[in-house]
Scaffold this motif. Structure first.
Motif, PDB file in Angstrom:
ATOM      1  N   TYR A   8       0.907  -1.179   0.003  1.00 42.56           N
ATOM      2  CA  TYR A   8       0.077  -0.139   0.114  1.00 42.56           C
ATOM      3  C   TYR A   8       0.934   1.313   0.105  1.00 42.56           C
ATOM      4  O   TYR A   8       1.739   1.343   0.772  1.00 42.56           O
ATOM      5  N   PHE A   9       0.740   2.005  -0.981  1.00 42.17           N
ATOM      6  CA  PHE A   9       1.713   2.969  -1.370  1.00 42.17           C
ATOM      7  C   PHE A   9       1.044   4.290  -1.852  1.00 42.17           C
ATOM      8  O   PHE A   9       0.263   4.156  -2.762  1.00 42.17           O
ATOM      9  N   PRO A  10       1.237   5.623  -1.624  1.00 47.02           N
ATOM     10  CA  PRO A  10       0.761   6.690  -2.021  1.00 47.02           C
ATOM     11  C   PRO A  10       0.759   7.122  -3.395  1.00 47.02           C
ATOM     12  O   PRO A  10      -0.366   7.224  -4.215  1.00 47.02           O
ATOM     13  N   PRO A  11       2.108   7.290  -3.726  1.00 51.18           N
ATOM     14  CA  PRO A  11       2.396   8.182  -5.107  1.00 51.18           C
ATOM     15  C   PRO A  11       2.364   7.038  -6.219  1.00 51.18           C
ATOM     16  O   PRO A  11       2.276   5.839  -5.908  1.00 51.18           O
ATOM     17  N   ASN A  12       2.581   7.619  -7.414  1.00 53.02           N
ATOM     18  CA  ASN A  12       2.675   6.804  -8.779  1.00 53.02           C
ATOM     19  C   ASN A  12       4.044   6.693  -9.595  1.00 53.02           C
ATOM     20  O   ASN A  12       4.186   6.512 -10.409  1.00 53.02           O
ATOM     21  N   LYS A  13       5.119   7.498  -8.779  1.00 51.18           N
ATOM     22  CA  LYS A  13       6.247   7.568  -9.031  1.00 51.18           C
ATOM     23  C   LYS A  13       7.280   6.110  -8.867  1.00 51.18           C
ATOM     24  O   LYS A  13       6.870   5.513  -7.839  1.00 51.18           O
ATOM     25  N   HIS A  89       3.308   1.892   3.247  1.00 52.88           N
ATOM     26  CA  HIS A  89       4.339   2.807   3.037  1.00 52.88           C
ATOM     27  C   HIS A  89       3.989   4.388   3.257  1.00 52.88           C
ATOM     28  O   HIS A  89       2.836   4.560   2.331  1.00 52.88           O
ATOM     29  N   LEU A  90       4.588   5.107   4.118  1.00 55.84           N
ATOM     30  CA  LEU A  90       4.214   6.799   4.032  1.00 55.84           C
ATOM     31  C   LEU A  90       2.817   6.933   4.702  1.00 55.84           C
ATOM     32  O   LEU A  90       1.646   6.273   4.408  1.00 55.84           O
ATOM     33  N   HIS A  91       2.776   7.972   5.291  1.00 61.25           N
ATOM     34  CA  HIS A  91       1.481   8.655   5.345  1.00 61.25           C
ATOM     35  C   HIS A  91       0.636   9.470   4.048  1.00 61.25           C
ATOM     36  O   HIS A  91       1.787  10.126   3.325  1.00 61.25           O
ATOM     37  N   PRO A  92      -0.269   9.515   3.942  1.00 61.26           N
ATOM     38  CA  PRO A  92      -1.462   9.032   4.802  1.00 61.26           C
ATOM     39  C   PRO A  92      -2.008   7.394   4.674  1.00 61.26           C
ATOM     40  O   PRO A  92      -2.653   7.286   5.401  1.00 61.26           O
ATOM     41  N   CYS A  93      -1.306   6.702   3.834  1.00 59.82           N
ATOM     42  CA  CYS A  93      -1.397   5.432   3.676  1.00 59.82           C
ATOM     43  C   CYS A  93      -1.373   4.718   5.017  1.00 59.82           C
ATOM     44  O   CYS A  93      -2.267   3.810   5.604  1.00 59.82           O
ATOM     45  N   HIS A 114      11.121   8.379   7.092  1.00 58.37           N
ATOM     46  CA  HIS A 114      11.767   9.563   7.513  1.00 58.37           C
ATOM     47  C   HIS A 114      11.666   9.893   8.866  1.00 58.37           C
ATOM     48  O   HIS A 114      10.979   9.162   9.684  1.00 58.37           O
ATOM     49  N   PHE A 115      12.554  10.827   9.253  1.00 59.11           N
ATOM     50  CA  PHE A 115      12.565  11.472  10.641  1.00 59.11           C
ATOM     51  C   PHE A 115      12.806  12.974  10.421  1.00 59.11           C
ATOM     52  O   PHE A 115      13.753  13.267   9.982  1.00 59.11           O
ATOM     53  N   HIS A 116      12.186  13.758  11.124  1.00 64.38           N
ATOM     54  CA  HIS A 116      12.044  15.233  11.016  1.00 64.38           C
ATOM     55  C   HIS A 116      13.166  15.653  11.735  1.00 64.38           C
ATOM     56  O   HIS A 116      13.270  16.009  13.010  1.00 64.38           O
ATOM     57  N   ALA A 117      14.557  15.812  11.212  1.00 60.02           N
ATOM     58  CA  ALA A 117      15.762  16.128  11.865  1.00 60.02           C
ATOM     59  C   ALA A 117      15.851  17.668  12.604  1.00 60.02           C
ATOM     60  O   ALA A 117      16.252  17.725  13.663  1.00 60.02           O
ATOM     61  N   GLN A 118      14.587  18.394  12.089  1.00 64.15           N
ATOM     62  CA  GLN A 118      14.789  19.795  12.712  1.00 64.15           C
ATOM     63  C   GLN A 118      14.278  19.891  14.166  1.00 64.15           C
ATOM     64  O   GLN A 118      14.349  20.479  14.895  1.00 64.15           O
ATOM     65  N   ILE A 119      13.516  18.508  14.508  1.00 66.27           N
ATOM     66  CA  ILE A 119      13.038  18.061  15.859  1.00 66.27           C
ATOM     67  C   ILE A 119      14.315  18.574  16.825  1.00 66.27           C
ATOM     68  O   ILE A 119      13.908  19.000  18.046  1.00 66.27           O
TER      69      ILE A 119
END
Length: 372
Positions: A8-13, A89-93, A114-119
């Protein structure tokens, strides 16, 4: 025993890492692929490989109604197709999956990339509010989360407070033979259009966390000293205007070039001598692995993504440790320019990437274990 597995995956790339997993699993199990996006390059490739694919076709702007409709679609899809395992894979999935899991018998594995490094600098409030609540719900409800690197693992544990018992690291794997070969005519054209002694490639999203602006002053200084270099900047992003302004203000337009997003990035890798990657955050960079398969020299940061797991400083690449990174970047670029480095560095990176990330019984087994 063959299982009915849903990817289950959001994009088509297209993404070689995911395609590799899909095709390997399809050899032993009944695999179906469901995306939120309509048919695109990703589906076209799956079609040529004989893999069943579907897309939801749901266009709903109201966020609450969208969650409800997508979740109901997923529930019906799983029941009709007797899905036994979901790899989301990935949100919103991932959001739709953790809600749906309470109403189906299928085992669920959530893949986070991912991890948001700016945290680390701004705290959790520095993250987009919608992403924040979505990831909080996913992390709370998910019982098994797969990440590709130690950076994502430790970021989630140490900064987001997610239980380490939920998370496991499974590296990306690649069938490198599926990559297009460089078009030698186009490679020669790039080299002809940007003649120099050393051609430097920086190919990543133009956002602050990728840190183009910390290396541009270094390159500016070297160019003013007379270093015969050309710098090719690929991709796009919110920092593009700032980068362009810096180039104009420092009269670098003949040496530093913003070329935008390119599908044929393999040709630009082949035409370059040095791959500069100053990003402070990665899940697991495919670009550096692709550079390795072309035996290129790379400069990356220690502790970012999985670089520290396979880059050995001075042996198969250059690993900047962050304490005196500006001086290190400049020193390494100068050394590469004058040829003062291990001549086998590119070949060594090729061997490392091939051995660690290619499809093998060892790497394949890590994914098979996720079915249990």
């Amino acid at each position: 025993m063959r299982k009915n597995l849903l990817i289950y995956f959001p994009p088509n790339k297209r993404t070689v890492a995911l395609e590799t997993v899909i095709l390997e699993m399809a050899k032993h199990h009944n695999v179906k692929v469901l995306t939120l996006a309509e048919k695109g390059d990703f589906h076209n490739y799956l079609e040529t490989m004989g893999v069943e694919f579907y897309y939801t076709g749901i266009n709903e702007f109201n966020p609450i109604k969208r969650v409800i409709k997508q979740t109901l679609f997923l529930l019906k899809f799983c029941r009709v197709n007797k899905i036994e395992v979901i790899w989301s894979h990935l949100h919103p999935c991932n959001l739709y999956t953790v809600i749906a899991q309470f109403f189906i018998s299928a085992k669920v594995v959530i893949f986070r990339h991912h991890f948001h490094a700016q945290i680390k600098e701004t705290g959790i409030k520095g993250i987009n509010r919608n992403e924040r609540w979505m990831e909080k719900i996913i992390s709370l409800l998910a019982s098994r989360i797969v990440v590709p690197s130690r950076e994502v693992y430790y970021g989630m544990v140490n900064y987001e407070g997610i239980s380490k018992d939920k998370i496991e690291i499974v590296p990306y794997i690649y069938n490198f033979t599926t990559y297009a070969k460089p078009d030698l005519r186009f490679v020669e054209e790039i080299q002809k259009n940007f003649p120099c002694k050393i051609r430097i490639l920086i190919a990543m999203r133009m956002i602050k966390l990728k840190r183009h602006m910390i290396v541009l002053p270094i390159l500016n200084r070297l160019i003013r000293e007379g270093y015969d270099i050309q710098v090719l900047l690929l991709d796009d992003g919110e920092e593009k205007n700032n980068i362009a302004q810096y180039i104009i203000e420092n009269e670098l337009s003949k040496r530093v070039h913003i070329l935008g997003y390119k599908k044929n990035i393999i040709d630009y890798l082949a035409a370059s001598d040095l791959i500069l990657h100053p990003s402070s955050t990665e899940a697991s960079s495919s670009l550096i692995k692709e550079a390795g398969m072309l035996e290129k020299i790379v400069i990356v940061n220690e502790g970012v993504g999985d670089f520290s797991d396979y880059i050995e400083n001075g042996v198969n690449g250059f690993l900047v440790n962050g304490k005196n990174e500006l001086e290190e970047y400049e020193s390494i670029i100068r050394s590469v320019y004058i040829g003062n480095f291990n001549e086998c560095i590119g070949e060594n990176l090729y061997n490392t990437v091939h051995n660690k990330f290619s499809v093998s019984e060892r790497t394949r087994r890590m994914y098979f274990d996720l079915l249990d």
